[in-house]
Motif scaffolding. Structure first.
Motif, PDB file in Angstrom:
ATOM      1  N   VAL A   9       7.295  -5.518  -3.308  1.00  0.00           N
ATOM      2  CA  VAL A   9       6.861  -7.011  -2.784  1.00  0.00           C
ATOM      3  C   VAL A   9       5.700  -6.739  -1.946  1.00  0.00           C
ATOM      4  N   GLY A  10       4.625  -7.296  -2.015  1.00  0.00           N
ATOM      5  CA  GLY A  10       3.250  -6.902  -1.167  1.00  0.00           C
ATOM      6  C   GLY A  10       2.502  -5.907  -1.543  1.00  0.00           C
ATOM      7  N   LEU A  11       1.236  -6.277  -1.983  1.00  0.00           N
ATOM      8  CA  LEU A  11       0.416  -5.105  -2.538  1.00  0.00           C
ATOM      9  C   LEU A  11      -0.916  -4.976  -1.685  1.00  0.00           C
ATOM     10  N   ARG A  14      -0.474  -1.538   2.841  1.00  0.00           N
ATOM     11  CA  ARG A  14       0.367  -0.880   2.934  1.00  0.00           C
ATOM     12  C   ARG A  14       1.417  -0.635   1.654  1.00  0.00           C
ATOM     13  N   GLY A  15       1.203  -1.820   1.007  1.00  0.00           N
ATOM     14  CA  GLY A  15       1.864  -1.848  -0.262  1.00  0.00           C
ATOM     15  C   GLY A  15       1.139  -0.888  -1.332  1.00  0.00           C
ATOM     16  N   VAL A  34       5.143  -7.765  -6.982  1.00  0.00           N
ATOM     17  CA  VAL A  34       4.905  -9.178  -6.548  1.00  0.00           C
ATOM     18  C   VAL A  34       3.930  -9.381  -5.469  1.00  0.00           C
ATOM     19  N   PRO A  36       0.928 -12.843  -4.445  1.00  0.00           N
ATOM     20  CA  PRO A  36       0.402 -14.395  -4.764  1.00  0.00           C
ATOM     21  C   PRO A  36      -1.059 -14.015  -5.056  1.00  0.00           C
ATOM     22  N   ARG A  37      -1.542 -13.044  -4.633  1.00  0.00           N
ATOM     23  CA  ARG A  37      -3.008 -12.574  -4.989  1.00  0.00           C
ATOM     24  C   ARG A  37      -3.389 -11.952  -6.272  1.00  0.00           C
ATOM     25  N   ALA A  73       6.406  -4.910   1.473  1.00  0.00           N
ATOM     26  CA  ALA A  73       5.295  -4.559   2.266  1.00  0.00           C
ATOM     27  C   ALA A  73       4.399  -5.739   2.403  1.00  0.00           C
ATOM     28  N   ARG A  79       8.651 -13.838   5.570  1.00  0.00           N
ATOM     29  CA  ARG A  79       9.355 -12.963   4.809  1.00  0.00           C
ATOM     30  C   ARG A  79      10.893 -13.858   4.348  1.00  0.00           C
ATOM     31  N   LYS A  97       8.197  -2.501   9.208  1.00  0.00           N
ATOM     32  CA  LYS A  97       7.947  -2.914  10.400  1.00  0.00           C
ATOM     33  C   LYS A  97       6.953  -3.768  10.638  1.00  0.00           C
ATOM     34  N   GLY A 123      10.891   0.520   7.624  1.00  0.00           N
ATOM     35  CA  GLY A 123      10.145   1.307   7.239  1.00  0.00           C
ATOM     36  C   GLY A 123       9.467   2.008   8.526  1.00  0.00           C
ATOM     37  N   ASN A 125       8.229   4.877   9.460  1.00  0.00           N
ATOM     38  CA  ASN A 125       7.722   6.147   8.644  1.00  0.00           C
ATOM     39  C   ASN A 125       7.569   7.360   9.619  1.00  0.00           C
ATOM     40  N   PHE A 126       7.159   7.077  10.989  1.00  0.00           N
ATOM     41  CA  PHE A 126       6.650   8.043  11.986  1.00  0.00           C
ATOM     42  C   PHE A 126       7.992   9.116  12.356  1.00  0.00           C
ATOM     43  N   TRP A 285       0.261   9.318   5.383  1.00  0.00           N
ATOM     44  CA  TRP A 285       0.996   8.079   4.958  1.00  0.00           C
ATOM     45  C   TRP A 285       1.879   8.399   3.766  1.00  0.00           C
TER      46      TRP A 285
HETATM   47  N1  LIG Z   1       4.434   1.827   8.578  1.00  0.00           N
HETATM   48  C1  LIG Z   1       3.159   1.810   8.672  1.00  0.00           C
HETATM   49  O1  LIG Z   1       2.730   2.762   9.135  1.00  0.00           O
HETATM   50  C2  LIG Z   1       2.472   0.536   8.381  1.00  0.00           C
HETATM   51  C3  LIG Z   1       1.179   0.580   8.214  1.00  0.00           C
HETATM   52  C4  LIG Z   1       0.484  -0.573   7.699  1.00  0.00           C
HETATM   53  C5  LIG Z   1       1.112  -1.482   7.723  1.00  0.00           C
HETATM   54  N2  LIG Z   1       2.344  -1.814   7.938  1.00  0.00           N
HETATM   55  C6  LIG Z   1       3.175  -2.947   7.696  1.00  0.00           C
HETATM   56  O2  LIG Z   1       3.146  -3.336   6.522  1.00  0.00           O
HETATM   57  C7  LIG Z   1       3.440  -4.498   6.336  1.00  0.00           C
HETATM   58  C8  LIG Z   1       2.040  -5.149   5.443  1.00  0.00           C
HETATM   59  O3  LIG Z   1       0.762  -4.844   6.096  1.00  0.00           O
HETATM   60  P1  LIG Z   1      -0.434  -4.674   5.140  1.00  0.00           P
HETATM   61  O4  LIG Z   1      -1.312  -3.892   6.007  1.00  0.00           O
HETATM   62  O5  LIG Z   1      -0.185  -4.075   3.804  1.00  0.00           O
HETATM   63  O6  LIG Z   1      -0.902  -6.132   5.175  1.00  0.00           O
HETATM   64  P2  LIG Z   1      -2.055  -6.862   4.072  1.00  0.00           P
HETATM   65  O7  LIG Z   1      -2.269  -8.122   4.671  1.00  0.00           O
HETATM   66  O8  LIG Z   1      -2.863  -5.747   3.896  1.00  0.00           O
HETATM   67  O9  LIG Z   1      -1.001  -7.175   2.754  1.00  0.00           O
HETATM   68  C9  LIG Z   1      -0.035  -7.817   2.446  1.00  0.00           C
HETATM   69  C10 LIG Z   1       0.082  -8.302   1.246  1.00  0.00           C
HETATM   70  O10 LIG Z   1       1.305  -9.087   1.129  1.00  0.00           O
HETATM   71  C11 LIG Z   1       0.792 -10.086   0.159  1.00  0.00           C
HETATM   72  N3  LIG Z   1       1.959 -11.240   0.475  1.00  0.00           N
HETATM   73  C12 LIG Z   1       1.677 -12.172   1.359  1.00  0.00           C
HETATM   74  N4  LIG Z   1       2.822 -13.198   1.316  1.00  0.00           N
HETATM   75  C13 LIG Z   1       3.597 -12.719  -0.048  1.00  0.00           C
HETATM   76  C14 LIG Z   1       4.690 -12.919  -0.474  1.00  0.00           C
HETATM   77  N5  LIG Z   1       5.422 -14.240  -0.066  1.00  0.00           N
HETATM   78  N6  LIG Z   1       5.359 -12.267  -1.452  1.00  0.00           N
HETATM   79  C15 LIG Z   1       4.569 -11.400  -2.023  1.00  0.00           C
HETATM   80  N7  LIG Z   1       3.307 -10.785  -1.327  1.00  0.00           N
HETATM   81  C16 LIG Z   1       2.856 -11.482  -0.347  1.00  0.00           C
HETATM   82  C17 LIG Z   1      -0.513 -10.462   0.555  1.00  0.00           C
HETATM   83  O11 LIG Z   1      -1.035 -11.275  -0.577  1.00  0.00           O
HETATM   84  C18 LIG Z   1      -1.088  -9.011   0.909  1.00  0.00           C
HETATM   85  O12 LIG Z   1      -1.579  -8.464  -0.534  1.00  0.00           O
HETATM   86  C19 LIG Z   1       3.324  -5.250   7.497  1.00  0.00           C
HETATM   87  O13 LIG Z   1       4.458  -5.583   8.286  1.00  0.00           O
HETATM   88  C20 LIG Z   1       2.593  -4.052   8.673  1.00  0.00           C
HETATM   89  O14 LIG Z   1       2.921  -4.033   9.753  1.00  0.00           O
HETATM   90  C21 LIG Z   1       3.163  -0.826   7.921  1.00  0.00           C
END
Ligand SMILES: NC(=O)c1ccc[n+]([C@@H]2O[C@H](COP(=O)([O-])OP(=O)(O)OC[C@H]3O[C@@H](n4cnc5c(N)ncnc54)[C@H](O)[C@@H]3O)[C@@H](O)[C@H]2O)c1
Length: 344
Positions: A9-11, A14-15, A34, A36-37, A73, A79, A97, A123, A125-126, A285
């Motif tokens: 969920v979330g692409l 990070r996804g 999953v 919405p975009r 993600a 969430r 996180k 998550g 990861n570090f 990563w």
């Molecule tokens: N662990 C790491 O090293 C690391 C690195 C980067 C980001 N993150 C974390 O990952 C998470 C996402 O960050 P990102 O950089 O991918 O953000 P992002 O904005 O690039 O992507 C988020 C995605 O989630 C989608 N989304 C939003 N609402 C949604 C819903 N209800 N259902 C499904 N998808 C939905 C968005 O459309 C978007 O594609 C954050 O919590 C961020 O802190 C972690």
């Protein structure tokens, strides 16, 4: 053992790493996407394989048979629906996180998962980098003695408008603390095997910032075991070249890490130079995120204790909240008291 049927969920930025890592894992099967975009779903299909794709998590769970776990993600705000969907269907959750953008909300989520009796992993990861694992080993073996004080420096000019980088931190409150420092605070607790006692902190934004809220964090933490850590982090450094240094002074020498992904060395007090520590190869990563996934599967399928649990994560989030309160009040904050009030 059959592969764990996992819904992503979330692409976004990070996804995409999660899709790659789940695809490569022999223990998991990526059963759907999953987001919405529509363009995010389309890109995922093209890059990571054609699979059922949905705009909404409930829709996906109704349509795909036999989902066994969710990886979230998504941004930390909003969430609730995804967490509720997992709890209702008793699906183990692996969440990026920070778990939430307030300690209280994160605690509600942790309780929800506990009441539903599902594992909730964050998550971090570090923790799964070779450099972190080696640091833990060196400290546990007492190679340079017991840690007494440390300096943790993370200086980065993060271009928040860069393509393929999430945009929500540009407008969120305390982006540095919630999005970045949370990793560092978690690492301190993990590596030292110590818990925070107090935090004294100032946060601010430099004049050239592109972020709406503070990107500079300067904090002093005290930990159990008479350990003091001096932390300085920024997303708006004055120079585009990143700088990372984490040095720990111990009773018989020092440990020093010169890069967030590696460069570990140590010296005993009278050594003329640092001794580099060799580290296993690392794919940025991917190796670390694969470590998170392996630990999740070991717990969900193998019944081993859950690492990076949501409940454990609350202690790192309490450090974030303590920093915010300290900066607002100009006083040192008792992190233990914050946690006690929460679990009270
Ligand atoms: N662990 C790491 O090293 C690391 C690195 C980067 C980001 N993150 C974390 O990952 C998470 C996402 O960050 P990102 O950089 O991918 O953000 P992002 O904005 O690039 O992507 C988020 C995605 O989630 C989608 N989304 C939003 N609402 C949604 C819903 N209800 N259902 C499904 N998808 C939905 C968005 O459309 C978007 O594609 C954050 O919590 C961020 O802190 C972690």
């Amino acid at each position: 053992m059959s592969a764990l049927r996992t819904l992503l969920v979330g692409l976004g930025a990070r996804g995409a790493f999660w899709a790659e890592v789940i695809n490569r894992s022999p223990d998991c099967e990526l059963v759907g996407y999953v987001d919405p975009r529509p363009e995010a779903l389309q890109q995922a299909r093209e890059r990571f394989g054609d699979r059922p794709a949905f705009a909404d998590v409930d829709e996906a769970l109704a349509a795909i048979e036999g989902v066994e776990a969710l990886v979230l993600a998504t941004p930390p705000e909003g969430r609730e629906q995804q967490i509720r969907a997992a709890c209702e269907r008793k699906l183990p959750l692996l969440v990026e996180k920070p778990l939430a953008l307030s300690l209280e909300e994160a605690a509600v989520t942790v309780r929800q998962a506990e009441e539903a009796d599902i594992p909730l992993m964050v998550g971090l990861n570090f923790r799964y980098l070779a450099v972190t694992e080696e640091t833990v080993w060196l400290l546990r073996e007492g190679v340079v003695g017991r840690p007494e004080f440390a300096r943790f420096t993370y200086e980065r000019w993060r271009d928040g408008y860069r393509a393929r980088l999430n945009k929500y931190p540009l407008s969120m409150v305390h982006p540095m603390l919630w999005e970045q420092s949370i990793h560092h605070f978690d690492l301190m607790r993990f590596v030292y095997g110590a818990e925070p006692e107090t935090a004294y902190c100032k946060t601010w934004n430099p004049s050239w910032t592109m972020y709406a809220d503070d990107t500079n964090v300067s904090a002093i933490f005290t930990f159990t075991g008479d350990l003091v850590v001096n932390y300085q982090g920024t997303w708006q450094s004055g120079w585009q070249e990143p700088h990372f240094e984490w040095r720990t002074d111990c009773t018989e020498g020092i440990l020093t890490q010169g890069d967030q992904f590696g460069e570990l060395s140590f010296a005993r007090r009278h050594d003329p130079s640092l001794t580099p520590v060799s580290l296993s190869p690392h794919e940025q990563w991917i190796t670390d995120t694969s470590g998170v996934l392996r630990a999740f599967v070991k717990s969900v399928v193998g019944g081993e204790p859950l690492e990076c649990s949501g409940r454990d994560h609350l202690k790192s989030l309490a450090m974030v909240e303590a920093c915010i309160t300290s900066s607002e009040t100009g006083r040192a904050v008792d992190v233990r008291a914050i946690l006690e009030r929460l679990t009270g």
